[in-house]
Design a protein around this motif. Structure first.
Motif, short mmCIF file in Angstrom:
data_model
loop_
_atom_site.label_atom_id
_atom_site.label_comp_id
_atom_site.label_asym_id
_atom_site.label_seq_id
_atom_site.Cartn_x
_atom_site.Cartn_y
_atom_site.Cartn_z
N SER A 100 0.83 -1.21 0.00
CA SER A 100 0.00 0.00 0.00
C SER A 100 0.86 1.26 0.00
O SER A 100 0.52 2.27 -0.61
CB SER A 100 -0.93 0.01 1.22
N ARG A 101 1.99 1.20 0.68
CA ARG A 101 2.88 2.35 0.77
C ARG A 101 3.47 2.73 -0.59
O ARG A 101 3.90 3.87 -0.79
CB ARG A 101 4.00 2.06 1.77
N LEU A 102 3.48 1.79 -1.53
CA LEU A 102 4.04 2.07 -2.85
C LEU A 102 3.19 3.09 -3.61
O LEU A 102 3.66 3.71 -4.56
CB LEU A 102 4.16 0.78 -3.66
N PHE A 103 1.94 3.26 -3.19
CA PHE A 103 1.06 4.21 -3.84
C PHE A 103 1.21 5.62 -3.28
O PHE A 103 0.58 6.56 -3.76
CB PHE A 103 -0.41 3.76 -3.72
N ASP A 104 2.02 5.76 -2.25
CA ASP A 104 2.27 7.06 -1.63
C ASP A 104 3.43 7.74 -2.36
O ASP A 104 4.55 7.24 -2.38
CB ASP A 104 2.63 6.87 -0.15
N VAL A 105 3.14 8.87 -2.98
CA VAL A 105 4.15 9.56 -3.79
C VAL A 105 5.39 9.93 -2.97
O VAL A 105 6.48 10.11 -3.51
CB VAL A 105 3.55 10.82 -4.44
N GLU A 106 5.25 10.03 -1.65
CA GLU A 106 6.38 10.40 -0.80
C GLU A 106 7.27 9.20 -0.44
O GLU A 106 8.30 9.35 0.18
CB GLU A 106 5.87 11.06 0.49
N ASN A 107 6.84 8.00 -0.85
CA ASN A 107 7.62 6.80 -0.52
C ASN A 107 8.17 6.12 -1.78
O ASN A 107 8.22 4.90 -1.86
CB ASN A 107 6.75 5.79 0.24
N GLN A 108 8.57 6.93 -2.73
CA GLN A 108 9.06 6.36 -3.99
C GLN A 108 10.56 6.06 -3.93
O GLN A 108 11.35 6.58 -4.72
CB GLN A 108 8.73 7.32 -5.15
N ASN A 109 10.97 5.19 -3.00
CA ASN A 109 12.37 4.78 -2.95
C ASN A 109 12.48 3.32 -3.39
O ASN A 109 11.62 2.50 -3.11
CB ASN A 109 12.97 4.98 -1.56
N THR A 110 13.59 2.99 -4.06
CA THR A 110 13.76 1.68 -4.67
C THR A 110 13.73 0.55 -3.66
O THR A 110 13.17 -0.52 -3.92
CB THR A 110 15.07 1.64 -5.46
N THR A 111 14.32 0.76 -2.49
CA THR A 111 14.38 -0.30 -1.47
C THR A 111 12.99 -0.75 -1.05
O THR A 111 12.73 -1.95 -0.87
CB THR A 111 15.15 0.20 -0.23
N LEU A 112 12.06 0.19 -0.92
CA LEU A 112 10.68 -0.13 -0.54
C LEU A 112 10.04 -1.06 -1.57
O LEU A 112 9.39 -2.05 -1.23
CB LEU A 112 9.87 1.15 -0.39
N TRP A 113 10.25 -0.75 -2.84
CA TRP A 113 9.70 -1.57 -3.91
C TRP A 113 10.32 -2.96 -3.89
O TRP A 113 9.62 -3.98 -4.00
CB TRP A 113 9.94 -0.91 -5.27
N GLU A 114 11.62 -3.03 -3.78
CA GLU A 114 12.32 -4.31 -3.82
C GLU A 114 11.88 -5.22 -2.68
O GLU A 114 11.65 -6.41 -2.88
CB GLU A 114 13.83 -4.08 -3.76
N ASP A 115 11.75 -4.68 -1.48
CA ASP A 115 11.32 -5.47 -0.33
C ASP A 115 9.91 -6.03 -0.55
O ASP A 115 9.62 -7.18 -0.20
CB ASP A 115 11.36 -4.63 0.95
N GLY A 116 9.03 -5.21 -1.12
CA GLY A 116 7.67 -5.65 -1.38
C GLY A 116 7.61 -6.80 -2.37
O GLY A 116 6.88 -7.78 -2.16
N PHE A 117 8.39 -6.71 -3.44
CA PHE A 117 8.37 -7.75 -4.46
C PHE A 117 9.02 -9.05 -3.98
O PHE A 117 8.59 -10.15 -4.34
CB PHE A 117 9.04 -7.26 -5.74
N LYS A 118 10.07 -8.92 -3.17
CA LYS A 118 10.71 -10.12 -2.61
C LYS A 118 9.73 -10.88 -1.71
O LYS A 118 9.71 -12.12 -1.72
CB LYS A 118 11.94 -9.72 -1.80
N ALA A 119 8.91 -10.14 -0.96
CA ALA A 119 7.92 -10.78 -0.09
C ALA A 119 6.79 -11.39 -0.93
O ALA A 119 6.28 -12.47 -0.60
CB ALA A 119 7.37 -9.77 0.90
N LEU A 120 6.41 -10.73 -2.02
CA LEU A 120 5.31 -11.21 -2.85
C LEU A 120 5.63 -12.54 -3.52
O LEU A 120 4.77 -13.44 -3.57
CB LEU A 120 4.96 -10.15 -3.89
N VAL A 121 6.84 -12.69 -4.08
CA VAL A 121 7.16 -13.92 -4.82
C VAL A 121 7.23 -15.14 -3.92
O VAL A 121 7.24 -16.28 -4.43
CB VAL A 121 8.48 -13.77 -5.62
N LYS A 122 7.23 -14.96 -2.61
CA LYS A 122 7.18 -16.10 -1.70
C LYS A 122 5.84 -16.81 -1.79
O LYS A 122 5.69 -17.94 -1.31
CB LYS A 122 7.44 -15.64 -0.26
N TYR A 123 4.86 -16.16 -2.42
CA TYR A 123 3.54 -16.76 -2.60
C TYR A 123 3.39 -17.42 -3.97
O TYR A 123 2.28 -17.64 -4.45
CB TYR A 123 2.45 -15.70 -2.39
N SER A 124 4.51 -17.75 -4.61
CA SER A 124 4.48 -18.46 -5.88
C SER A 124 3.93 -19.88 -5.68
O SER A 124 4.23 -20.54 -4.70
CB SER A 124 5.90 -18.57 -6.46
N VAL A 125 3.11 -20.32 -6.64
CA VAL A 125 2.54 -21.67 -6.59
C VAL A 125 2.55 -22.26 -8.00
O VAL A 125 2.76 -21.56 -8.99
CB VAL A 125 1.08 -21.66 -6.06
#
Length: 267
Positions: free
Chosen positions: A130-155
């Motif tokens: 959700s924080r990725l939609f906040d224009v004030e939180n547009q840092n690369t580390t935030l995006w990378e952490d979110g995607f690393k957590a998301l791919v753990k739900y691969s099936v």
């Protein structure tokens, strides 16, 4: 869109917002408030990761339905024919990330992501995405952490939901006749089938009618051309639309925003 009461129905129009983030090849972000039943059956050549912020979403593909209540993450798989609508009349709200499969592969240690869990309940991941939609939180580390957590739900995907390859020639035909207004009867002859048999078998294989498939394929090409600042008139002509108005209306029908908004400024 409306809210029900014991003696009154109050209408509430949905609102849509679209943006492109300056990360990972201009990642697309889309959000909607008070949506009930907007998009027809369609598909995307990327994953749709939707954060349900209020209400409950029903995601329906050609074989079954999935329920995603508020606070969960709803996943639409790559190239899946689907539509989304609200469980109740008051509508639902969501924020969606459109993710290229190669991006997920990158964060999955270079292993292809065949599918993601349909409905994910993970409050921490929900909050971080959700924080990725906040224009004030547009840092690369935030995006990378979110995607690393998301791919753990691969099936592993359910094999019966994969498209057959019976009509793989359709893409080549569309490419060979880029600005032709495709007629279904003309198209059926390319496959040596009667018109109605062709429509029936094509929908079994692809999940949508031939006309819808051609429309979505051409709109996908048009999206790329929009980012190259090609004039709308040229894009409409080069992709077989009657005129710019026909192109604009079709684009908004399937993507929720008009072409000019799509190629607007980044966040």
């Amino acid at each position: 869109m409306y809210f029900r009461s014991s003696s009154l129905i109050l209408f509430c129009m949905p609102s849509f917002d679209f943006a492109r983030a300056p990360h990972f090849d201009n990642l697309e972000l889309f959000s909607s408030e008070n949506e009930n039943d907007y998009f027809p059956f369609h598909f995307h050549d990327f994953y749709c990761v939707s954060l349900i912020t209020s209400g409950t979403e029903i995601l329906k593909n050609t074989e079954q339905e999935f329920i995603a209540p508020s606070g969960t993450i709803s996943i639409t798989q790559l190239n899946e024919v689907h539509r989304n609508f609200s469980l109740i009349d008051s509508g639902y709200s969501y924020k969606t990330l459109y993710l290229n499969p190669e991006l997920l592969r990158y964060f999955n240690k270079d292993k292809p992501v065949q599918a993601l869990e349909r409905v994910i309940y993970d409050p921490e991941l929900f909050q971080n995405l959700s924080r990725l939609f906040d224009v004030e939180n547009q840092n690369t580390t935030l995006w990378e952490d979110g995607f690393k957590a998301l791919v753990k739900y691969s099936v592993r995907p359910d094999q019966k939901n994969l498209w057959t390859k019976s009509f793989s020639l359709i893409d080549e035909i569309i490419e060979n006749y880029p600005n032709k207004q495709v007629d279904t009867e003309w198209l059926s002859k390319k496959f040596c089938m009667s018109k109605f048999h062709f429509i029936r078998e094509f929908k079994k294989a692809k999940g949508v009618t031939p006309q819808t498939y051609v429309m979505l394929y051409r709109l996908g090409k048009a999206k790329k051309m929009l980012l190259e600042n090609i004039p709308l008139n040229d894009i409409a002509y080069l992709n077989g639309f009657f005129d710019p108005s026909h192109f604009t209306n079709s684009f908004k029908k399937y993507f929720g925003v008009n072409p000019s908004s799509y190629r607007g400024p980044l966040l």
